[in-house]
Design an enzyme around this catalytic site. Structure first.
Site, mmCIF file in Angstrom:
data_model
loop_
_atom_site.group_PDB
_atom_site.id
_atom_site.type_symbol
_atom_site.label_atom_id
_atom_site.label_comp_id
_atom_site.label_asym_id
_atom_site.label_seq_id
_atom_site.Cartn_x
_atom_site.Cartn_y
_atom_site.Cartn_z
ATOM 1 N N SER B 235 77.697 -8.076 27.167
ATOM 2 C CA SER B 235 78.736 -7.061 27.044
ATOM 3 C C SER B 235 78.114 -5.731 26.701
ATOM 4 C CB SER B 235 79.764 -7.461 25.999
ATOM 5 O OG SER B 235 79.216 -7.362 24.718
ATOM 6 N N HIS B 249 82.994 0.081 29.588
ATOM 7 C CA HIS B 249 82.834 -1.181 28.864
ATOM 8 C C HIS B 249 82.861 -2.326 29.870
ATOM 9 C CE1 HIS B 249 85.146 -4.813 27.417
ATOM 10 N NE2 HIS B 249 84.080 -4.861 26.637
ATOM 11 N N TYR B 252 80.951 -10.108 30.477
ATOM 12 C CA TYR B 252 81.082 -11.312 31.309
ATOM 13 C C TYR B 252 80.559 -12.478 30.504
ATOM 14 C CZ TYR B 252 82.693 -8.274 34.879
ATOM 15 O OH TYR B 252 83.472 -7.356 35.539
ATOM 16 N N ARG B 404 76.805 -11.656 14.086
ATOM 17 C CA ARG B 404 75.929 -10.515 13.816
ATOM 18 C C ARG B 404 76.787 -9.254 13.906
ATOM 19 N NH1 ARG B 404 72.110 -6.901 16.274
ATOM 20 N NH2 ARG B 404 70.324 -6.616 14.897
#
Lengths: 444, 444
Positions: B235, B249, B252, B404
């Site tokens: 992404s 943006h 997938y 994260r």
């Protein structure tokens, strides 16, 4: 998917609302004051004690609730505070309602004085018609509406005095019932963005709101799924330009809900907290000590309990950091009785100026570097994260049809910054700030 | 309340993970490749067809789902895209799998080539050990991991070329299983913040994740409450400095879940969308036309359906505005079969550069005013509102222990602004932009 949000037109007229608050009906001399009233008096007597659950009924229970925020339905609101000159600290010290029960009513009358006279100093005419306020002078909803309006005016004036700028005052109506007064000063000399908001709203609780309240332990029995409510509050967020002047936030609110059998639940919530960019121990001590003294007048456990609650609530979980250095936070407060809790809330409201303004004046002329400004912007980003991801008032407001979005999001700073992997160098003042946010301290 | 978030240390070493993805077990020659494997092959045969519900099984059903986002557990991720020179548009036009079923496997082999060779061009060694990838070359999890790594590399290179700057590459491990590669370029010449992220994660689905998936209509039967999953995705969010260059943006992703009886569910999701600050009809047409052409190679309904889905999903409900001018968005795609859906996803991934880069180059030297920059900052504020309040990937990531955070919040702009009651003058270009956001248009 069509938008379900209604944007209200802002009116600066002197138009007022006939408040249809729950308790009004028991005391108002005539129902003719309530045109088109949706509220009906189902019980003959109006009970002032909460019908809440264990959590709602006992203060200790309420305290035990985890970071259960609160935030009234539509207390998308705020604004407030008594100027220190008008409400000197000494005043608070004389008010010890727990041991001076008998002085209560007398004191109230003294404080409140003439409604019309008091309204002259407000930022706008109140949401509720002045005539209605006068006729329901003894009702809690009136007392609270007067307190939040007063709080807004005194705080705005104190901020204008230090900034030199002027608040923009927007009076708005809520289609579903009630309205509010938003005061905003943007890009001033001292303040980047200062918002002080009042709202007084009523209607039927949405499913979402009822669900949120039930999740806090409240038992709410509606009639045909309807739960009439009345909510009011004052709230404020002040973002100064100088990184050495902290951001402050406070919110004080009152809530009433009418159940199917006509009984009412009521409670107060609120708090004041500080978000500095750099740690100044003297400031932190002053802020907490001032709050503690206000709390101690009412109950020795208020400050320690509400201080902890504040640290728990203003916690940016995904960062493992609190939003700031805390203060006090409470909700669902409905004991020992309505008058006593109101007294406590009043003390808190009147503590905002003495908590904050001395800190503003102290740092007014502090010089700062581009790096310090940058760190402030990064901290502002975290402020936005908390408000949009966790704050129940904001979440609730955004999900509630008819909310005034601009008043809810007024709390966001004018500017913010997100740096990837930002980590202050060890031993820096920025690292010292982070350390405190990761491990909340006792300041008093 | 202690923090439940674990901050991972970032490692830039060449350390790799032995992926324990679901299908690997059926095909791997030896379990010795899976040290300490948490995944066990419960069924003897591995079915490649989804065991989803009606909504999950049928594409039409999936499309009917309201703004049901998606977002893999821990696809806190992203980054991607094939450079137009490497993957010329003509290539896409030759791939019409629905009518050329027989060419499928042959084409796959051609595309994929030698694993070791292909890895040389990546931004980092893949999350899964190269040896494991080689041995499981025919598995979907390998094909997808190679595609997302390729996508990241090609897109990063295309952006570096136009900016002149260099991406910072962070390789990180996820304690619970898997890891990722985050590439970020901050404060470049052209880009204020550009993030391209890959993640490949596995473990047991959290309660929260399972709940979110069930709310989208999936039937998930875990064993002892456990649902092993494997998720991977690429992404990216690119925020340019010049207000005349739009933000882009894309994301997938591929997901596998193993149920109690050993059967697997799998699906793909993703999309690409554009968020300009000002409307440029030519740009909008180019962007949507490029996406439509990629979609049309696979199904005539893909573009119209996924375009609508995109407008529904990227909707800032409380503002009554879409985030940008859309593009495509889909989720839970698992028909007609795994290979076909992968082909479609590949076409989409390879369309990002040809969708976006021509627009960047076109506006590279556009001059802009302080007012235009200001409007960009206000729009950035709305971008933050969408991402923090509504985006399911962000919400999911922030609520998932071990996420994260820096990779999730990489999508936030470097700077943003919130002006109280900002309303562009009638007839202005800013008002024109708002009008489009309030009433999404057809661009092709």
């Amino acid at each position: 998917m069509a938008s379900t949000i209604v944007f209200f037109s802002v009116k600066k007229t002197a138009q007022t609302t006939t408040r249809r608050c729950l308790k009004g009906l028991a005391h108002s001399p005539s129902v003719s004051l309530l045109p088109g009233g949706r509220w009906s008096s189902r019980g003959t007597g109006v009970r002032f004690m909460s019908q809440g659950t264990a959590a709602g009924r006992s203060r200790r229970g309420a305290l035990a609730l985890s970071a259960a925020a609160a935030v009234t339905a539509a207390t998308a609101v705020a604004g407030f505070l008594a100027n220190a000159d008008h409400f000197p600290r000494a005043e608070m010290a004389t008010s010890v309602p727990q041991t001076a029960e008998e002085k209560k009513n007398k004191k109230d009358d003294e404080d409140e004085g003439d409604i019309v006279e008091r309204c002259r100093d407000f930022m706008s005419v109140p949401v509720t018609d002045i005539k209605v306020l006068q006729e329901r002078k003894q009702e809690m909803s009136t007392k609270m509406e007067m307190l939040i309006m007063e709080t807004q005016a005194e705080f705005c004036k104190a901020l204008q005095e230090v900034d030199g700028g002027t608040f923009k005052v927007d009076r708005w109506d809520r289609k579903e019932g009630g309205g509010g007064i938003s005061c905003v000063m943007q890009d001033g000399k001292v303040f980047e963005k200062a918002g002080v908001n009042v709202s007084v709203v009523f209607g039927n609780l949405t499913e979402e709101a009822a669900k949120q309240m039930r999740s806090r332990g409240k038992v709410l029995k509606g009639k045909d799924g309807k739960l009439p409510f009345c909510a009011m509050g004052v709230s404020s967020v002040i973002h100064p330009k100088n990184p050495h002047i902290p951001t402050v936030h406070f919110n004080y609110r009152y809530f009433e809900i009418e159940e199917a059998d006509g009984t009412k639940q009521w409670w107060f919530g609120g708090g004041t907290d500080l978000t500095p960019v750099y740690i100044d121990k003297e400031d932190a001590h002053h802020f907490h000590k001032t709050l503690k003294e206000a709390c101690d007048q009412h109950h020795p456990q208020y400050y320690p309990d509400f201080k902890k609650w504040c640290d728990r609530y203003f916690f940016v979980r995904h960062r493992g950091e609190t939003r700031g250095i805390g203060g006090i936070f409470f909700d669902d407060l409905d004991s020992p009785n309505q008058e006593q809790v109101f007294k406590f809330v009043k003390s808190c409201a009147r503590t905002v100026v003495p908590c904050y303004l001395p800190i503003v004046y102290k740092h007014l002329s502090d010089s700062f570097t581009a790096e310090e400004k940058d760190w402030q912007q990064v901290r502002r980003g975290r402020y936005v994260e908390f408000n949009l991801v966790y704050d129940r008032g904001v979440k609730f407001g955004l999900a509630t049809p008819g909310s005034r979005i601009e008043s809810i999001l007024m709390s966001l700073p004018l500017t913010a910054r997100w740096e990837y992997m930002h980590e202050p160098p060890k031993g820096s003042r920025e690292a010292e700030m982070l350390e405190v946010l990761r491990n909340p301290k006792e300041w008093v």
